[in-house]
Design an enzyme around this catalytic site. Structure first.
Site, PDB file in Angstrom:
ATOM      1  N   THR A   1      -0.451   5.883   2.907  1.00 11.16           N
ATOM      2  CA  THR A   1      -1.849   5.027   3.113  1.00 11.16           C
ATOM      3  C   THR A   1      -1.642   4.260   4.446  1.00 11.16           C
ATOM      4  O   THR A   1      -0.469   3.601   4.337  1.00 11.16           O
ATOM      5  CB  THR A   1      -2.453   4.457   1.948  1.00 11.16           C
ATOM      6  OG1 THR A   1      -2.382   5.310   0.669  1.00 11.16           O
ATOM      7  CG2 THR A   1      -3.371   3.414   2.380  1.00 11.16           C
TER       8      THR A   1
ATOM      9  N   ILE B   1       0.755  -1.231  -0.158  1.00  6.13           N
ATOM     10  CA  ILE B   1      -0.108   0.105   0.037  1.00  6.13           C
ATOM     11  C   ILE B   1       1.129   0.992   0.089  1.00  6.13           C
ATOM     12  O   ILE B   1       1.947   1.099   0.307  1.00  6.13           O
ATOM     13  CB  ILE B   1      -1.023   0.050   1.172  1.00  6.13           C
ATOM     14  CG1 ILE B   1      -0.180  -0.070   2.424  1.00  6.13           C
ATOM     15  CG2 ILE B   1      -1.939  -1.095   1.149  1.00  6.13           C
ATOM     16  CD1 ILE B   1      -1.174   0.062   3.752  1.00  6.13           C
ATOM     17  N   ASP B   2       0.060   2.392  -0.673  1.00  6.91           N
ATOM     18  CA  ASP B   2       1.184   3.640  -0.436  1.00  6.91           C
ATOM     19  C   ASP B   2       1.912   3.826   0.723  1.00  6.91           C
ATOM     20  O   ASP B   2       1.141   3.859   1.872  1.00  6.91           O
ATOM     21  CB  ASP B   2       0.524   4.818  -1.180  1.00  6.91           C
ATOM     22  CG  ASP B   2      -0.121   4.405  -2.580  1.00  6.91           C
ATOM     23  OD1 ASP B   2       0.520   3.463  -3.204  1.00  6.91           O
ATOM     24  OD2 ASP B   2      -1.278   5.092  -2.930  1.00  6.91           O
ATOM     25  N   LYS B   3       2.961   4.658   0.749  1.00  9.02           N
ATOM     26  CA  LYS B   3       3.744   4.921   1.755  1.00  9.02           C
ATOM     27  C   LYS B   3       2.787   5.751   2.797  1.00  9.02           C
ATOM     28  O   LYS B   3       2.748   5.673   3.953  1.00  9.02           O
ATOM     29  CB  LYS B   3       4.776   5.784   1.290  1.00  9.02           C
ATOM     30  CG  LYS B   3       5.638   6.674   2.570  1.00  9.02           C
ATOM     31  CD  LYS B   3       6.841   7.238   1.998  1.00  9.02           C
ATOM     32  CE  LYS B   3       7.604   7.983   3.129  1.00  9.02           C
ATOM     33  NZ  LYS B   3       8.683   8.598   2.954  1.00  9.02           N
TER      34      LYS B   3
ATOM     35  N   ARG C   1      -7.253   5.953  -5.462  1.00 12.61           N
ATOM     36  CA  ARG C   1      -7.069   7.223  -5.414  1.00 12.61           C
ATOM     37  C   ARG C   1      -7.660   7.867  -6.954  1.00 12.61           C
ATOM     38  O   ARG C   1      -8.020   8.944  -6.955  1.00 12.61           O
ATOM     39  CB  ARG C   1      -5.431   7.845  -5.236  1.00 12.61           C
ATOM     40  CG  ARG C   1      -5.220   7.360  -3.582  1.00 12.61           C
ATOM     41  CD  ARG C   1      -3.729   7.368  -3.507  1.00 12.61           C
ATOM     42  NE  ARG C   1      -2.991   8.486  -3.813  1.00 12.61           N
ATOM     43  CZ  ARG C   1      -1.912   8.860  -3.837  1.00 12.61           C
ATOM     44  NH1 ARG C   1      -0.851   7.871  -3.585  1.00 12.61           N
ATOM     45  NH2 ARG C   1      -1.449  10.132  -3.904  1.00 12.61           N
TER      46      ARG C   1
END
Length: 322
Positions: A145, A141-143, A247
């Site tokens: 998030t 998962i994104d940094k 997103r």
């Protein structure tokens, strides 16, 4: 039919197929399509003795040999970073990742990542599949998030988890706090998603190419005037897991995640901006809240839930007063 030893995969195709990388990935489920593409680029794939390098070429009948280089020693070093562990056994570990922690080292994020923390927590037990020794990472998962991630501690778990993700046979639900509210209030977004032609750091919805991306969303609560909400809490269930999928999909509905610096496309209303500042939100308001899957080794059904972290919880409380 496929056979393997420590460093070689042999595949016999009896008839022509589609793209070579896709066909080989289907025949060898323990190797990802990206991994096969890398092997092709490195000249590690041959058919009947002839080296193949074009991943997009058509698969032809013949005997294919894939040479798998030994895993490289892991560059990341163990770092004693506290982890919120939701579950752990001999095969896998489930953690609740805070916002601001990258999943693995990359340029600009060489230390302080989940991999560094896992190397310290799990020692040498992390899975070595995927071409780098002991990373354990199966999905990301994104940094910025927050939320739930599972990492593999054995190759069997890594293969099994990778197969679950590839087959979309895994439950993943996110909570997003968004600008305005998407319409309709409940829908499924199906697009092609790939790198933006104008900015390679961004993802974009494409007419052709890219990969299919499917998000099921539902507005759980709208904040502000009835009929013209200023913000909303949206549940997003992933059927696929593409980079920046939620997103981009929320932004495509005119309801980007609050605080998203990449896909925000305009400021929210003043009361929402004030609530974001008061809550201390410094990142996109997106949280991986639910992860459920069948344990790839034991067969046990597992499901984990994570409450909103303090910044998003505070923001939701403030939005509720609008």
């Amino acid at each position: 039919m496929a056979f393997d030893d420590a460093s070689t995969r042999l595949v016999t195709l009896t008839e022509a197929g589609g793209r070579l990388d896709k066909t080989l990935a289907e025949a060898l489920p323990d190797l990802s399509r990206a991994r096969i593409q890398a092997l092709l680029a490195q000249g590690q794939v041959s058919r009947d003795g002839a080296i193949l390098t074009d991943a997009s070429s058509k698969a032809q009948p013949g005997d294919y040999r894939l040479l798998i280089p030994a895993p490289l020693p892991a560059d990341p070093q163990p770092e004693a970073i506290p982890l919120s562990v939701l579950y752990e056994d001999a095969y896998l570990i489930v953690v609740d990742k805070p916002a601001g922690m990258a999943a693995h080292p990359a340029p600009g994020n060489e230390t302080g990542t989940l991999v560094n923390a896992l190397l310290a927590h799990c020692g040498a037990s992390l899975s070595g599949i995927g071409g780098v020794a002991r990373p354990g990472i199966v999905h990301r998962i994104d940094k910025e998030t927050s939320g739930i991630l599972v990492a593999a501690k054995t190759d069997a778990a890594h293969q099994g988890l990778s197969a679950l993700f590839a087959a979309h046979d895994i439950e993943r639900a996110y909570v997003a706090l968004v600008r305005g509210a998407p319409k309709p209030v409940k829908d499924t977004i199906i697009t092609r998603l790939g790198r933006s032609s104008s900015d390679r750091k961004k993802m974009a919805i494409l007419k052709t190419g890219g990969r299919e991306a499917i998000t099921h969303y539902a507005v759980e609560r709208a904040f502000g005037p009835e009929g013209k909400p200023l913000a909303a809490r949206v549940s997003c269930r992933l059927e696929t897991g593409r980079t920046h999928q939620i997103r981009v999909h929320m932004a495509s509905k005119g309801a980007p995640c609050l605080g998203d610096p990449t896909y925000g496309s305009g400021p929210p209303a003043a009361p929402v901006r004030e609530a974001m500042a008061q809550a201390g939100l410094m990142r996109q308001a997106l949280h991986a809240a639910i992860l459920g899957f069948v344990h790839p080794v034991t067969g046990e059904t597992l499901k984990f839930e994570s409450a909103l972290p303090p910044d998003m919880a505070a923001l939701e409380a403030l939005l509720s007063a609008l």
